[in-house]
Enzyme design. Structure first.
Site, mmCIF file in Angstrom:
data_model
loop_
_atom_site.group_PDB
_atom_site.id
_atom_site.type_symbol
_atom_site.label_atom_id
_atom_site.label_comp_id
_atom_site.label_asym_id
_atom_site.label_seq_id
_atom_site.Cartn_x
_atom_site.Cartn_y
_atom_site.Cartn_z
ATOM 1 N N GLY A 1 37.757 26.973 35.152
ATOM 2 C CA GLY A 1 36.649 28.418 35.285
ATOM 3 C C GLY A 1 36.212 28.530 33.737
ATOM 4 O O GLY A 1 35.466 27.574 33.415
ATOM 5 N N PRO B 1 34.174 27.997 40.785
ATOM 6 C CA PRO B 1 32.842 29.125 41.491
ATOM 7 C C PRO B 1 32.865 30.287 40.698
ATOM 8 O O PRO B 1 33.989 31.141 40.069
ATOM 9 C CB PRO B 1 32.709 29.281 42.734
ATOM 10 C CG PRO B 1 34.773 29.800 43.198
ATOM 11 C CD PRO B 1 35.068 28.049 41.843
ATOM 12 N N MET B 2 31.785 30.485 39.751
ATOM 13 C CA MET B 2 31.903 31.822 38.653
ATOM 14 C C MET B 2 30.775 32.404 39.566
ATOM 15 O O MET B 2 29.662 32.319 38.845
ATOM 16 C CB MET B 2 32.386 31.713 37.157
ATOM 17 C CG MET B 2 33.588 31.400 36.915
ATOM 18 S SD MET B 2 33.963 31.059 35.588
ATOM 19 C CE MET B 2 33.118 29.392 35.322
ATOM 20 N N CYS C 1 39.275 37.431 45.968
ATOM 21 C CA CYS C 1 37.837 37.788 44.873
ATOM 22 C C CYS C 1 38.876 39.378 44.995
ATOM 23 O O CYS C 1 38.905 40.248 46.136
ATOM 24 C CB CYS C 1 36.834 38.013 45.479
ATOM 25 S SG CYS C 1 35.710 39.303 44.063
ATOM 26 N N LYS D 1 39.925 29.948 48.874
ATOM 27 C CA LYS D 1 40.403 29.239 47.698
ATOM 28 C C LYS D 1 41.421 31.193 47.609
ATOM 29 O O LYS D 1 40.271 31.745 48.314
ATOM 30 C CB LYS D 1 39.552 29.094 46.441
ATOM 31 C CG LYS D 1 39.906 30.149 44.826
ATOM 32 C CD LYS D 1 38.444 29.348 44.249
ATOM 33 C CE LYS D 1 38.666 29.729 43.265
ATOM 34 N NZ LYS D 1 38.856 31.340 42.841
ATOM 35 N N ASN E 1 44.910 26.117 39.807
ATOM 36 C CA ASN E 1 43.585 26.987 39.264
ATOM 37 C C ASN E 1 43.761 28.118 38.174
ATOM 38 O O ASN E 1 44.990 28.731 38.847
ATOM 39 C CB ASN E 1 42.233 27.456 39.943
ATOM 40 C CG ASN E 1 41.386 28.178 39.183
ATOM 41 O OD1 ASN E 1 41.164 29.939 39.924
ATOM 42 N ND2 ASN E 1 40.972 28.281 37.995
ATOM 43 N N GLY E 2 43.566 28.229 37.103
ATOM 44 C CA GLY E 2 44.080 29.761 36.283
ATOM 45 C C GLY E 2 44.399 28.863 34.391
ATOM 46 O O GLY E 2 45.946 27.839 34.848
ATOM 47 N N ASP E 3 44.012 30.057 34.320
ATOM 48 C CA ASP E 3 44.197 28.855 32.648
ATOM 49 C C ASP E 3 44.172 27.847 32.068
ATOM 50 O O ASP E 3 44.918 27.249 31.009
ATOM 51 C CB ASP E 3 45.174 30.001 32.411
ATOM 52 C CG ASP E 3 45.745 31.109 32.342
ATOM 53 O OD1 ASP E 3 44.577 32.041 32.917
ATOM 54 O OD2 ASP E 3 46.374 31.699 32.551
HETATM 55 C C1 LIG Z 1 32.546 35.587 35.649
HETATM 56 C C2 LIG Z 1 33.417 35.272 36.528
HETATM 57 C C3 LIG Z 1 32.853 35.049 37.884
HETATM 58 C C4 LIG Z 1 33.700 34.452 39.558
HETATM 59 N N1 LIG Z 1 33.490 34.533 40.413
HETATM 60 C C5 LIG Z 1 33.847 34.433 41.579
HETATM 61 C C6 LIG Z 1 34.060 33.799 42.543
HETATM 62 O O1 LIG Z 1 32.363 33.950 43.018
HETATM 63 N N2 LIG Z 1 34.364 33.006 43.388
HETATM 64 C C7 LIG Z 1 35.694 32.972 43.647
HETATM 65 O O2 LIG Z 1 36.102 32.257 44.108
HETATM 66 N N3 LIG Z 1 36.673 32.721 42.416
HETATM 67 C C8 LIG Z 1 35.582 33.218 41.421
HETATM 68 N N4 LIG Z 1 36.393 33.811 39.938
HETATM 69 C C9 LIG Z 1 37.608 33.119 39.766
HETATM 70 C C10 LIG Z 1 37.042 31.502 39.928
HETATM 71 O O3 LIG Z 1 36.913 31.147 40.595
HETATM 72 C C11 LIG Z 1 38.720 31.770 38.810
HETATM 73 O O4 LIG Z 1 39.872 31.477 40.184
HETATM 74 C C12 LIG Z 1 39.778 31.603 37.329
HETATM 75 O O5 LIG Z 1 38.067 32.715 36.553
HETATM 76 C C13 LIG Z 1 40.669 31.998 37.453
HETATM 77 O O6 LIG Z 1 40.506 30.521 36.593
HETATM 78 P P1 LIG Z 1 40.479 30.189 35.027
HETATM 79 O O7 LIG Z 1 41.704 30.698 34.011
HETATM 80 O O8 LIG Z 1 39.994 28.793 34.392
HETATM 81 O O9 LIG Z 1 39.292 30.864 34.562
HETATM 82 C C14 LIG Z 1 35.427 34.137 38.792
HETATM 83 C C15 LIG Z 1 35.389 34.872 37.716
HETATM 84 C C16 LIG Z 1 35.287 34.765 36.854
HETATM 85 C C17 LIG Z 1 35.545 34.880 35.263
#
Ligand SMILES: Cc1cc2nc3c(=O)[nH]c(=O)nc-3n(C[C@H](O)[C@H](O)[C@H](O)COP(=O)(O)O)c2cc1C
Length: 339
Positions: free
Chosen positions: A233, A24-25, A108, A148, A209-211
């Protein structure tokens, strides 16, 4: 460890391909984005976060945020909140949108959310986190509820294992773990050891999740953490192809990255979808598409200058022209390099 012999996981009664799913983003992974990633093989997605209390008081943006279309399924609607009663009411409202799963955001880091006691603030109050999740589980009936979380609030309070166990005990069906603390926001690197520790501690599916930024790091995440599903993400920014690359790798199939013409074709398809799905005028929808257009150009020759141009786009035809110019630039460079 990823296994081809067991390529599906189950969250409650929902079957999901054990490949990679979209995180989710908020402000990024809207319906157009989720559809694009689904088209390239994301196996599951989650809506942008929606305030549980907000939903109870007003339905202004509820339909826009909670509508689930067939191309997105299986899909979760994500709620944030820290008041069990509002959470239960909000679950009742979003059930009308027929989500496959309801996810609660307890990760969050942004002040607007944690100042209400929700998001990652709940990592500091496991009792309330469990109460809020239990309230959602009861209201959701047969629809699975997932949560999450992050690794903890800060480096001195890493408590994802304790949190996950408490959530499992109230009937949560899966846990997604972002291996960063709240204090880290998105800096530093994600600690995959904590994902493994959670996986070893609970019996429900764990989403890591992460990176994860490519097929190799996805395979690495599976083998280092033992997680049931990998969630991506930022690695999908301008790159829905990442899911195709991962699916190919997991199935031992060759993968050829898209040529620049294909990348730009998909970028334009994505922009058209944003315009089509937006209730706003083309110009305002294109404003929202600007960052996506720029991301599709990342990592290419001369992209800094072109990305700046993306941030000035006001219409689809301008995007089409820019994509054409960008293709010309890439091809002229190839031509010069081969001389
Ligand atoms: C622009 C942005 C918006 C995000 N919005 C949410 C959200 O609405 N809900 C949530 O649980 N995590 C949110 N996240 C966190 C991501 O879901 C994820 O946990 C985080 O980016 C790490 O994963 P990645 O390294 O693959 O990006 C957001 C991250 C980004 C960068």
């Amino acid at each position: 460890m990823y296994s081809e012999r067991n390529p599906m996981i189950k969250i409650g009664n929902v079957e999901i391909k054990k490949t990679a799913c979209l995180a989710p983003m908020a402000g990024v992974a809207d319906r157009a984005y989720r559809l694009m990633c689904g088209k390239y093989g994301s196996s599951y997605c989650v809506s942008e976060m929606v305030s549980a209390k907000g939903i109870c008081y007003s339905d202004k943006k509820t339909a826009e945020l909670c509508t689930v279309t067939d191309g997105e399924r299986p899909m979760a609607i994500q709620l944030f909140g820290s008041e069990p009663d509002f959470m239960a009411k909000a679950v009742e409202v979003v059930l009308e949108y027929n989500p496959d799963i309801i996810d609660i955001n307890m990760g969050c880091p942004v002040p607007k959310v944690i100042n209400t006691g929700a998001g990652s603030a709940l990592m500091k109050n496991i009792g309330l986190a469990a109460e809020t999740a239990e309230s959602a589980v009861k209201a959701a009936g047969d629809v699975p509820v997932t949560v999450k979380i992050r690794s903890g609030w800060n480096a001195d309070s890493i408590n994802a294992v304790e949190m996950a166990k408490a959530l499992e005990s109230v009937g949560v069906s899966a846990i997604a773990v972002h291996g960063r603390t709240r204090e880290q926001f998105y800096s530093g690197s994600a600690d995959w050891n904590i994902i493994k520790a959670v996986k070893d501690a609970v019996n429900i599916p764990v989403i890591g999740n992460g990176d994860v930024t490519d097929a190799d790091s996805c395979v690495d995440m599976y083998s280092k953490t033992g997680c049931d599903l990998v969630m991506i993400g930022r690695g999908s920014y301008g790159n829905p192809f990442i899911f195709e690359e991962i699916n190919a790798k997991l199935n031992n199939k060759p993968y050829i990255p898209p040529a620049i013409e294909e990348k730009m074709r998909v970028m334009l398809e994505h922009i058209r979808l944003i315009i089509e799905l937006s209730p706003k005028t083309e110009e305002l929808a294109v404003h929202e598409a600007r960052k996506h257009a720029a991301w599709y150009m990342n990592g290419c020759y001369g992209s800094a200058k072109f990305r700046a141009k993306c941030y000035q786009l006001t219409s689809y035809s301008e995007a089409e022209f820019l994509a054409g110019e960008f293709i010309k630039l890439q091809n002229s460079r190839l031509h010069n390099d081969s001389q």
